[in-house]
Design a protein around this motif. Sequence first.
Motif, PDB file in Angstrom:
ATOM      1  N   SER A 512      17.405 119.677 -90.830  1.00 35.92           N
ATOM      2  CA  SER A 512      16.857 118.325 -90.846  1.00 35.92           C
ATOM      3  C   SER A 512      16.804 117.785 -89.428  1.00 35.92           C
ATOM      4  O   SER A 512      17.542 118.226 -88.544  1.00 35.92           O
ATOM      5  N   TYR A 513      15.928 116.836 -89.211  1.00 34.98           N
ATOM      6  CA  TYR A 513      15.839 116.175 -87.920  1.00 34.98           C
ATOM      7  C   TYR A 513      17.006 115.201 -87.762  1.00 34.98           C
ATOM      8  O   TYR A 513      17.475 114.597 -88.724  1.00 34.98           O
ATOM      9  N   GLY A 514      17.474 115.044 -86.528  1.00 37.23           N
ATOM     10  CA  GLY A 514      18.522 114.076 -86.242  1.00 37.23           C
ATOM     11  C   GLY A 514      19.913 114.592 -86.552  1.00 37.23           C
ATOM     12  O   GLY A 514      20.114 115.764 -86.874  1.00 37.23           O
ATOM     13  N   LEU A 515      20.876 113.698 -86.460  1.00 39.04           N
ATOM     14  CA  LEU A 515      22.287 114.028 -86.653  1.00 39.04           C
ATOM     15  C   LEU A 515      22.728 113.491 -88.003  1.00 39.04           C
ATOM     16  O   LEU A 515      23.185 112.360 -88.132  1.00 39.04           O
ATOM     17  N   ALA A 516      22.581 114.307 -89.041  1.00 42.69           N
ATOM     18  CA  ALA A 516      22.866 113.883 -90.409  1.00 42.69           C
ATOM     19  C   ALA A 516      24.346 114.012 -90.716  1.00 42.69           C
ATOM     20  O   ALA A 516      25.007 114.973 -90.315  1.00 42.69           O
ATOM     21  N   GLY A 517      24.873 113.022 -91.459  1.00 47.56           N
ATOM     22  CA  GLY A 517      26.248 113.072 -91.916  1.00 47.56           C
ATOM     23  C   GLY A 517      27.247 112.623 -90.864  1.00 47.56           C
ATOM     24  O   GLY A 517      26.897 112.215 -89.753  1.00 47.56           O
ATOM     25  N   VAL A 518      28.518 112.725 -91.226  1.00 47.93           N
ATOM     26  CA  VAL A 518      29.594 112.357 -90.304  1.00 47.93           C
ATOM     27  C   VAL A 518      29.724 113.431 -89.238  1.00 47.93           C
ATOM     28  O   VAL A 518      29.092 114.490 -89.313  1.00 47.93           O
ATOM     29  N   GLU A 665      30.015 106.094-101.221  1.00 55.38           N
ATOM     30  CA  GLU A 665      31.335 106.385-101.781  1.00 55.38           C
ATOM     31  C   GLU A 665      31.470 107.862-102.120  1.00 55.38           C
ATOM     32  O   GLU A 665      32.513 108.478-101.882  1.00 55.38           O
ATOM     33  N   ILE A 666      30.411 108.443-102.667  1.00 52.69           N
ATOM     34  CA  ILE A 666      30.443 109.867-102.990  1.00 52.69           C
ATOM     35  C   ILE A 666      30.591 110.691-101.720  1.00 52.69           C
ATOM     36  O   ILE A 666      31.282 111.718-101.688  1.00 52.69           O
ATOM     37  N   ALA A 667      29.946 110.247-100.643  1.00 53.53           N
ATOM     38  CA  ALA A 667      30.009 110.986 -99.377  1.00 53.53           C
ATOM     39  C   ALA A 667      31.422 111.029 -98.806  1.00 53.53           C
ATOM     40  O   ALA A 667      31.703 111.858 -97.932  1.00 53.53           O
ATOM     41  N   ARG A 668      32.304 110.163 -99.284  1.00 58.18           N
ATOM     42  CA  ARG A 668      33.681 110.156 -98.780  1.00 58.18           C
ATOM     43  C   ARG A 668      34.578 111.160 -99.491  1.00 58.18           C
ATOM     44  O   ARG A 668      35.713 111.400 -99.079  1.00 58.18           O
ATOM     45  N   ILE A 669      34.091 111.745-100.565  1.00 58.21           N
ATOM     46  CA  ILE A 669      34.898 112.731-101.281  1.00 58.21           C
ATOM     47  C   ILE A 669      35.080 113.960-100.399  1.00 58.21           C
ATOM     48  O   ILE A 669      34.147 114.403 -99.735  1.00 58.21           O
ATOM     49  N   VAL A 729      25.753 113.257 -98.153  1.00 62.80           N
ATOM     50  CA  VAL A 729      24.772 112.702 -99.076  1.00 62.80           C
ATOM     51  C   VAL A 729      23.603 112.170 -98.265  1.00 62.80           C
ATOM     52  O   VAL A 729      23.788 111.386 -97.329  1.00 62.80           O
ATOM     53  N   VAL A 730      22.384 112.607 -98.581  1.00 65.41           N
ATOM     54  CA  VAL A 730      21.200 112.149 -97.867  1.00 65.41           C
ATOM     55  C   VAL A 730      20.182 111.623 -98.864  1.00 65.41           C
ATOM     56  O   VAL A 730      20.126 112.067-100.015  1.00 65.41           O
ATOM     57  N   ASN A 731      19.387 110.648 -98.415  1.00 71.08           N
ATOM     58  CA  ASN A 731      18.408 110.040 -99.318  1.00 71.08           C
ATOM     59  C   ASN A 731      17.041 110.708 -99.193  1.00 71.08           C
ATOM     60  O   ASN A 731      16.011 110.059 -99.050  1.00 71.08           O
ATOM     61  N   TRP A 732      17.088 112.028 -99.201  1.00 71.75           N
ATOM     62  CA  TRP A 732      15.880 112.855 -99.287  1.00 71.75           C
ATOM     63  C   TRP A 732      16.282 114.163 -99.958  1.00 71.75           C
ATOM     64  O   TRP A 732      17.468 114.403-100.210  1.00 71.75           O
ATOM     65  N   LEU A 733      15.320 115.012-100.262  1.00 74.14           N
ATOM     66  CA  LEU A 733      15.602 116.289-100.919  1.00 74.14           C
ATOM     67  C   LEU A 733      15.794 117.354 -99.854  1.00 74.14           C
ATOM     68  O   LEU A 733      14.850 117.757 -99.186  1.00 74.14           O
ATOM     69  N   GLU A 734      17.017 117.806 -99.714  1.00 74.72           N
ATOM     70  CA  GLU A 734      17.393 118.784 -98.695  1.00 74.72           C
ATOM     71  C   GLU A 734      17.616 120.144 -99.350  1.00 74.72           C
ATOM     72  O   GLU A 734      18.207 120.242-100.424  1.00 74.72           O
ATOM     73  N   GLY A 735      17.165 121.208 -98.689  1.00 77.06           N
ATOM     74  CA  GLY A 735      17.397 122.550 -99.196  1.00 77.06           C
ATOM     75  C   GLY A 735      16.232 123.080-100.016  1.00 77.06           C
ATOM     76  O   GLY A 735      15.350 122.333-100.449  1.00 77.06           O
ATOM     77  N   SER A 736      16.251 124.384-100.234  1.00 79.89           N
ATOM     78  CA  SER A 736      15.187 125.070-100.974  1.00 79.89           C
ATOM     79  C   SER A 736      15.630 125.500-102.365  1.00 79.89           C
ATOM     80  O   SER A 736      14.787 125.756-103.225  1.00 79.89           O
ATOM     81  N   TYR A 737      16.945 125.617-102.578  1.00 78.30           N
ATOM     82  CA  TYR A 737      17.489 126.162-103.813  1.00 78.30           C
ATOM     83  C   TYR A 737      18.446 125.153-104.457  1.00 78.30           C
ATOM     84  O   TYR A 737      19.667 125.276-104.318  1.00 78.30           O
ATOM     85  N   PRO A 738      17.964 124.146-105.155  1.00 80.75           N
ATOM     86  CA  PRO A 738      18.907 123.231-105.819  1.00 80.75           C
ATOM     87  C   PRO A 738      19.737 123.980-106.850  1.00 80.75           C
ATOM     88  O   PRO A 738      19.209 124.779-107.635  1.00 80.75           O
ATOM     89  N   ASN A 739      21.037 123.714-106.827  1.00 76.41           N
ATOM     90  CA  ASN A 739      21.947 124.383-107.762  1.00 76.41           C
ATOM     91  C   ASN A 739      22.153 123.604-109.051  1.00 76.41           C
ATOM     92  O   ASN A 739      22.613 124.163-110.048  1.00 76.41           O
TER      93      ASN A 739
END
Length: 811
Positions: A512-518, A665-669, A729-739
């Motif tokens: 992804s572009y930019g610095l995603a996540g913590v 909140e989920i991203a803090r797990i 947690v990102v507000n776009w669809l990341e990845g090619s293989y959703p599990n």
Amino acid sequence: MRVVAGRFKTSIKTRVLVVTLLALLAGSLLYTLPLPQHDGNNKQASTDIAIPADLLSTPVDYEHQVRPVLERRCVVCHGCYDAPCQLKLSSHEGLQRGASEEAVYNPARIDAMQPTRLFVDAKSTAEWRSRGFHPVLNEGLKTPEQNLNNSVLYRLLKLKRQHPQPHSKRLPDNFTLGLNREQTCPALDAVDEFAEEHPSWGMPYAMPDLSEQEYQTLVSWLAQGARAPAPAGPSAAVEPQINRWEDFFNRTSRKQQLVSRYLYEHLFHAHIHFTDSPAREFYRLVRSRTPPGQGIDEIPTVRPYDDPGLARFYYRLRKYVPSIVVKNHIVYEFSGQRMQRYRELFLDPVYKVQKLPSYQPETASNPFKTFIDLPIKSRYRFLLDDAHFFVEGFIKGPVCRGQIALDVIEDRFWVMFFDPEQSVFTNDAQFVGKVADDLQLPSERRSSLDITSIWTDYWKRQRRYLETKQAMFEKINTHDIGHAMGYIWDGDGNNPNAALTVFRHFDSGSVSYGLAGVNPETAWIIDYPLFERIHYLLVAGYNVYGNLVHQVNTRVYMDFLRMEGEDYFLAFLPADRRKAIRDSWYSGLRTGVEELFNAPQAWLQVESVSGYRTDEPQQELYQYIKERVATTTQQAININRCGSRNCLADSTDTDSVRVDKAMNEIARIHGARLHAFPDVAYVRVRMDKPEQDLAYTLVRNNAYKNVSSFIADEHDRDRSDIDQDTMTVVNWLEGSYPNFFFSVPVSEIDAFARHCASVRTKQEFEAFVDKYGVRRTNTAFWELADWFQDELARKQPVRAGLLDLNRYQNR
């Protein structure tokens, strides 16, 4: 009961003794789907089929009726190199070619496999038959009855109809879904026996059945002879652009020939999209025996720098006709501005090309020798202009499954680059020319059985290169950390390629572009020699059909390159903290690796930065980096979300803000609480109006004590570090293989977040799935899968492709 003909099984844990190590080879097995296995005869199976009149009364249109069903229900598992039994359903040509029992991904292969690239390595169905592919369509007498009776594809669709799978809870254990599952391929004359032994293994395998309309569409089309029109030619907007670009690439001056060769070797894997052309029209840059104006006759070399075998050949733009799958969809834009940029970088500068380089493997596989005449700053600028494309090339990979590269990297890390305008010695032409021999890559050894070369010749070369760099590093001045940030490229203030985030999802990856996540555990900073070597190791030089030795050599050399990128990042930290930070990344790893690869480490004690103000310099450095690339941050986020630098403003309504808060909140797990979660899960938040529904991705970042261990399995206790696992947690669809998919009404989003955070065990995760998840058995599965496909296409009209459901878990 007799074993079905042609069944075979290969273990994913093939281990190879390499000098003093056991090597866990990167790679995975093909996914199991019940597909045909040919015994050399096209025998009619025993069942006679009566054709209802309504299946024949109205012609079925392939492009508008059949292809959409194939794409959404079949290509999602049969679209790339890892399609089960090599049955690629992404084009009519793939259907006609049929299937083969030979696995492309085979880590135990002693001899290189003959390439089987559709459209490239054979040009007729007869040629594919001679190479062991067997039909899935009727190739006998063309009557409606025979078209179905002699079609394995139809027989497996019908089998699913006769034995639908459960509509709730998990699939039973008689479905094999793991990476090392058995692959079974019944030939036409074995279909009846296969159906008796595995009645629930019809197609779509381990997924809900087709709707009545979808089923009737495919059956009618098969009964009518499974015809398809010839692919359309270039659109009106593209044809003149093709003419201009082919003229550009095929000019005959030595300077132009060298430039064209360099561009081809870096763009051969691209899906090229022309400016102002239809969003779903793409092309490949190929080498052809025929000149512009004639039909393309592609030269089928394995690598782009292999000898084409002709004194005169031509660069051509060949239309890409298969359905686009996101896992190998790596987009590059051609435009008038792009051509002008090439002129500025490579043709306007004054330099001479006295002699064109040869295609001898030792020279051709070394870009620092082959392209020594091209200005090094121009080469580096070319890579930086579209860094996302080139990083995506070796992380996502044109070969679809990228475990060779991904087996040696962290699950999430940031990537930055040295500024080309700064006097960084590794970006200096004189320095690179001096060390060119030491930058030789193991791909030039092709598929020989000399497995010791990586520990002898190539490690010696790498060590000499590191020693040369160390000598130069010891001479550099100490810079204040604020001033040192000037050595990191900021995208010239307007290029969002300046900073990237790499996500690893076991044996697939995304960028992804930019610095995603913590702040991540590790980061890379890349210079020109490192960037070029990674491309030539993992993209230009990697052969997915290669043998065991090629895979091992590639795997080990990538270790060298990963550590090099990490060490550049460490060089920006205080000298007295480097080793401790470095060792903490891979506890127990470095000692073992350095016993074999005793790298120079004196540079660790050379102070190059000053001015840190806290006791957490790594976190402080991340803050400096964020500030350095801040001017491109919003552009990067926009491209991830909508495919454009300029998205519409984020919604600020109460519900959207509430959803973002819950997702934060989920991203803090973190830690062991995540052990039940899949690598990639998509979440649809259902708003009051369906057109306002929101899409998020939950990415589990697995932590590892090391990523270089040859003998540890992916989830081995001695390798995994589950207490350090995190969630992005990102507000776009990341990845090619959703599990896995979740669907949540906005009214329950807070409860969803709380329930997600409360999961501790697999049993609790199963209860969580009961409430919000969409299993393989759920009758709403296809509807939700289609929604995610549509959402991706809507937000990313050019970069989108079909998501792959091969790795969808049986939760």
